[in-house]
Design a protein around this motif. Structure first.
Motif, short mmCIF file in Angstrom:
data_model
loop_
_atom_site.label_atom_id
_atom_site.label_comp_id
_atom_site.label_asym_id
_atom_site.label_seq_id
_atom_site.Cartn_x
_atom_site.Cartn_y
_atom_site.Cartn_z
N ASP A 78 56.09 47.79 37.52
CA ASP A 78 55.03 48.75 37.82
C ASP A 78 53.74 48.37 37.10
OD1 ASP A 78 56.82 50.36 39.30
OD2 ASP A 78 57.27 51.65 37.58
N ASP A 81 52.27 44.95 38.52
CA ASP A 81 51.61 45.15 39.82
C ASP A 81 50.33 45.96 39.69
OD1 ASP A 81 53.46 43.60 41.16
OD2 ASP A 81 54.58 45.30 41.97
N GLY A 86 49.85 42.71 42.43
CA GLY A 86 50.93 42.20 43.26
C GLY A 86 50.70 40.81 43.82
N ARG A 129 60.82 39.35 39.88
CA ARG A 129 60.45 40.74 40.19
C ARG A 129 61.63 41.69 39.99
NH1 ARG A 129 55.54 41.57 42.30
NH2 ARG A 129 56.13 43.45 43.42
#
Length: 196
Positions: A78, A81, A86, A129
């Protein structure tokens, strides 16, 4: 060049000091100075974290930032990004079709499907990720807590509280006495001593 910029490192380090609920929010300037990093740089990170609903800004004389939700619900992904937007780990340039022996027309077998190098990078990014999504701010805070001396977190909280108090005094002094009385924090009544 690193895929993840120093902004991610700075942001995560600052967020760790917001994991434990505090009486007063911490300013981005104080969080930066606590760690010896640029307050201007950190001040640019926090609006991104706020937009991603990782932190909330609290206004007023004792304003600053707090986590928007429990630390266990905020993943490292979180934060990454929110700060980095991202961006992909790897951007394939499709050079496989530019081989000099192909001339102007590469054969179909050379450009069929996903590039083998790009495929490896996609798998690596998916693994990275997944690990970042699996790890929360609370997980990192627990690790830091186990590694640091027991009184370290207490010292930092005291330092941040002192800074918040100093900010309040400076702001109230700049407003002048009449305005300061209207917005000064109310004193908490002390319990009366009953022992004689």
């Amino acid at each position: 060049m690193a895929h993840l910029s120093s902004k991610v490192e700075y942001g995560l380090h600052c967020l760790l000091w917001l994991v434990e609920p505090r009486e007063e929010p911490a300013s981005s300037r104080d969080l930066a100075e606590l760690q010896g990093i640029s307050p201007t740089f950190v001040a640019k990170i926090f609006p991104k974290l706020e937009k991603a609903r990782i932190v909330v800004a609290v206004g007023g004389v004792r304003g600053g930032y707090q986590l928007a939700r429990p630390a266990g619900e905020i993943s490292v992904l979180d934060v990454v990004d929110a700060i980095e937007g991202g961006k992909p780990l790897f951007e394939c340039q499709e050079i496989r079709g530019r081989c000099a022996v192909f001339g102007d027309k590469p054969p179909s077998w050379s450009t069929n499907g996903v590039c083998a190098i790009h495929a490896v990078m996609i798998r690596a990014e998916q693994s990275m990720r997944a690990e970042l999504a699996r790890t929360s701010l609370q997980d990192i805070a627990r690790t830091v807590g186990r590694k640091s001396p027991a009184d370290f977190a207490h010292e930092v909280r005291g330092w941040l509280s002192g800074r918040a108090g100093a900010r309040t005094e400076v702001r109230l002094a700049s407003l002048g006495a009449p305005a300061a009385k209207r917005i000064a924090p109310r004193a908490i009544p002390r319990k009366r001593r009953t022992d004689t």
